[in-house]
Motif scaffolding. Structure first.
Motif, short mmCIF file in Angstrom:
data_model
loop_
_atom_site.label_atom_id
_atom_site.label_comp_id
_atom_site.label_asym_id
_atom_site.label_seq_id
_atom_site.Cartn_x
_atom_site.Cartn_y
_atom_site.Cartn_z
N MET A 390 -1.45 66.77 35.67
CA MET A 390 -0.98 65.42 35.40
C MET A 390 -2.04 64.53 34.75
SD MET A 390 1.41 65.04 38.73
CE MET A 390 2.23 63.60 38.07
N TYR A 391 -3.22 65.11 34.50
CA TYR A 391 -4.25 64.29 33.86
C TYR A 391 -4.21 64.47 32.34
CZ TYR A 391 -6.31 68.83 33.69
OH TYR A 391 -6.49 70.16 33.46
N VAL A 392 -3.40 65.40 31.85
CA VAL A 392 -3.44 65.73 30.43
C VAL A 392 -2.89 64.60 29.57
CG1 VAL A 392 -2.58 67.29 28.63
CG2 VAL A 392 -3.33 68.21 30.83
N TYR A 393 -1.76 64.04 29.98
CA TYR A 393 -1.12 62.99 29.19
C TYR A 393 -1.14 61.68 29.96
CZ TYR A 393 0.83 66.83 26.45
OH TYR A 393 1.00 67.93 25.67
N ASP A 394 -1.04 60.59 29.20
CA ASP A 394 -0.95 59.27 29.83
C ASP A 394 0.22 59.18 30.79
OD1 ASP A 394 -3.11 58.02 28.91
OD2 ASP A 394 -2.08 56.70 27.50
N GLY A 396 1.52 61.47 32.64
CA GLY A 396 1.14 62.08 33.91
C GLY A 396 0.23 61.15 34.69
N ARG A 397 -0.71 60.55 34.00
CA ARG A 397 -1.63 59.63 34.69
C ARG A 397 -0.88 58.42 35.24
NH1 ARG A 397 -5.38 61.68 30.71
NH2 ARG A 397 -4.72 60.12 29.19
N ASP A 398 0.13 57.96 34.50
CA ASP A 398 0.95 56.86 35.02
C ASP A 398 1.59 57.26 36.36
OD1 ASP A 398 0.36 55.33 32.85
OD2 ASP A 398 2.25 55.71 31.79
N LEU A 399 2.07 58.50 36.42
CA LEU A 399 2.71 58.96 37.65
C LEU A 399 1.70 59.06 38.78
CD1 LEU A 399 5.09 61.68 36.13
CD2 LEU A 399 5.76 59.50 37.14
#
Lengths: 472, 472
Positions: A390-394, A396-399
């Protein structure tokens, strides 16, 4: 190990054969007189059939002792003369006890552990007590001394917290009694789910705990029941691995079963025998009929496991929070479902997201509301294989910022069991997160360098080896 | 084809490298002066990185034109002197039109269809218009004449009814315009979901409709983007199969892509390139760079498909009912969820049951209530492979008696799409059942005699062939 008999009157009859039984108001164990369209008369008792057989014939045990198959669509008339249910029991023979052999307890959860087909009648005779098992599968006496306990009788899709807790406690008692290993007879539908929850509820076991079942009931020629049972007892008696495992049919041949770790196993075909797969890891071992060069029935495929040690004291922790759910994401998944779960008091939700762990944007506010209301939300992947990253895309980071906890490559069903187990013990958010991410038994496995090809076999060493060469 | 850029300021930076950027308030395209713990000074512009690269270095394009990687954890100080975002465009070259070549339209749904890495700067340059595509992947001009249309720009997990309907209509228009084939650029997360719904919404197509994406963004050395795109355009231009297909990386080598039927495909790994699998069938064909003995790029693996025929008139039926859900069964699944869905107005539910299509007993009354209230409930299997066989056990027959409709081996996600599509057209129970069970495009495949072994490859002809020999 096969499911309990789910049918009685039409046992094993389908299609035209069943339709004929219904039409004439007759069924299994009916004494009948049947006349076909050529005028031939058949008098005898209707025998149960196995579901593998065709659906065109009705099998009658004639009074002369022969069995005959009557073509259902050519029956001109049939009437019931009486009813003669044959109840057969395997003659109880004392299970031979040999003090040099190991002691194994078989715990029953439902269904037939083993059975024997009576060729005279076609009847399937269930076996459960040690004496019956000895009568059905005499080879067992060469493997171990056996004791049996029936805990309850449910279909495997009806297994739930009550049964998990009873099982964990029964395992604790057997360990206290000093057995060398435990076998659990279990339907295959939710066997891997039970493997997962028992891995959390029973930790630090001194001896092997082996779930076993069969995909084909033991009255069928292609049954895996006896093979799996013998290999499970071999494992419980002598295997070095003191973990919760599934012992099921290996995929390449009838020669061996595979031992799958309870937290990493999934049923991948609804009817094939070789249905269980270790996902994201190598199975623990193979179990065969014969001892290999190491003097054992087992070929160990890893050495990263808890070794058998009868002095070890197990930790039995049968906790389970019932208000937990799994939701596999699908396009247009609507926030009302998450709001609904939250208002129904759900304390935990496993999401099986797409790709690296994604859900659509309209769900974000609902997830936020649910987490703020106290729900623990964790992310797994619906691809079955691979990791939530979940760190790959923004997105994922939002989640992650909403408070979703990524479970890496923990299987969705294993994550469900771990979440229910953790929430059964605490409602402190920090402690919940700590426990979820603290490894118990390989529920998350490390990423390995790979060549980008997906090997779905996951439990098929010699074929894997070949494919490895072939694919690189 | 890869997802849109989800990050800007820290594009591609993770871990210690990202932490260092955040610490010093600098980011991609910052003009900086960085000093490391040995006193070395680096002046230049911070370049974006690809997520494949390590997370230990920050890459600076120095004023002398060289790029240098500075170890993030050894930075002693850093300050931003300015900001110099480089926006690169691929020089628009006219896409060469050749009247002897076929005409293909590429429809964009979001994200980068193709891109080119600028080796001087490390910048990734997206390409979409025909001219840009020609600049990025010049081989395309040897395959077909290309036109492009950007329909919308969403991440694939955000695809939903609105986009499906727009896509179906756009496909209809392109067919009316007389194109020889259509390519749809799509993120991989829900590509198979889109393949399923388009198979229902667009029937009787005269030309191929090819979904394509990439698992690795096109700036990565292991990217499958250009290969997949070229093979998708080959398929749209010349393939005989006029169906909705996915064209994605084949599992054995870089030599070919596989064509998967839209209704029978599933993403099976979160990150590998060879992630898509045809389930319960053989893929339709392979597509390679070079023409084979048949004069085509394609090796057909079946002849059971709709043949290309430009005189055929397509049926565009973009219906979709939004109140439909999938529920994967898990132990202790509670009836309150089904009651909740029913009271929230859900008109359809796909259950992915255990084994042959089972759920626990306490759910039966809730399912009955939901069906009585008008919900259509269908059964699939969560094992992914295999069939819902609900006539085998009494429990299955009980569920059928409640009105659950078994979907055989239809994939849960395909069943979801079909159910949403059917409920978008009718609320007559008999018509719903008829339409669900009337085959549209191989969403149910026939059972084949098998040896009881599960071959999970499903899309790997030469390896399958080998395993076939090996396993029997």
């Amino acid at each position: 190990m096969s499911e309990p008999e789910r049918d009685d009157r039409y046992q094993g009859y389908r299609g035209p054969a069943r339709a004929a039984l219904e039409r004439y108001g007759i069924g299994v164990w009916s004494e009948v007189e049947v006349v076909n369209d050529r005028g031939s008369v058949f008098k005898g008792v209707i025998l149960p059939r196995s579901e593998t057989f065709d659906d065109l014939h009705i099998v009658i045990k004639l009074v002369n002792g022969y069995n005959v198959g009557v073509v259902a669509n050519r029956i001109a008339s049939a009437r019931e003369l009486g009813y003669k249910k044959a109840v057969y029991r395997i003659p109880e023979k004392a299970f031979p006890v040999d003090s040099r052999k190991k002691n194994v307890t078989l715990l029953g959860t439902g269904g037939t552990i083993a059975s024997r087909l009576d060729y005279r009648t076609g009847a399937v005779i269930p076996a459960f007590t040690p004496g019956e098992l000895y009568g059905a599968v005499p080879e067992l006496a060469d493997i171990a001394n056996m004791d049996t306990k029936k805990l309850f009788g449910v279909f495997s899709e009806n297994m739930g917290p009550e049964q998990y807790i009873a099982l964990a406690k029964a395992i604790g008692e057997e360990i206290k009694r000093g057995v060398d290993g435990i076998v659990i007879g279990h339907g295959t539908d939710t066997m891997s789910h039970t493997g997962a929850i028992l891995s959390f509820m029973v930790q630090n076991s001194p001896v092997p705990i082996v779930l076993v079942g069969s995909q084909r009931s033991s009255d069928r020629p292609s049954s895996d029941a006896a093979l799996n049972l013998m290999n499970a007892v071999r494992t419980a008696a002598e295997c070095d691995i003191a973990e919760v495992m599934l012992c099921m049919f290996g995929p390449t041949s009838d020669n061996y079963d595979l031992l799958h770790r309870g937290t990493r196993c999934r049923k991948m075909h609804s009817s094939y025998r070789s249905t269980f797969r270790t996902i994201g890891a190598t199975p623990l071992a193979t179990v065969s009929r014969d001892r290999g060069e190491n003097g054992q029935y087992f070929k160990y495929l890893t050495d990263d496991f808890l070794k058998r040690d009868k002095t070890r004291v197990p930790i039995i922790n049968p906790s389970f929070e019932e208000k937990v759910t799994i939701q596999y994401y699908y396009p247009n998944f609507n926030p009302d479902i998450i709001d609904g779960l939250s208002s129904m008091g759900y304390r935990g939700m496993v999401i099986a997201g797409t790709g690296l762990g994604h859900i659509n944007k309209p769900l974000y506010p609902a997830v936020k509301r649910a987490i703020e209301k106290g729900m623990t939300v964790v992310m797994t992947v619906q691809t079955i294989w691979g990791y939530a990253q979940m760190y790959v895309y923004d997105t994922g980071r939002d989640l992650l910022n909403l408070g979703i906890i990524p479970m890496d490559n923990m299987l969705p069903e294993t994550a469900y069991m771990k979440l229910a187990w953790v929430l059964g013990q605490t409602d402190d958010p920090a402690e919940i997160r700590r426990m979820l991410l603290a490894p118990v038994n390989h529920e998350i496995t490390p990423r390995e360098p790979h060549n980008g090809y997906l090997v779905l076999q996951g439990g098929l060493p010699e074929v894997e080896a070949f494919i490895g060469q072939h694919w690189k």
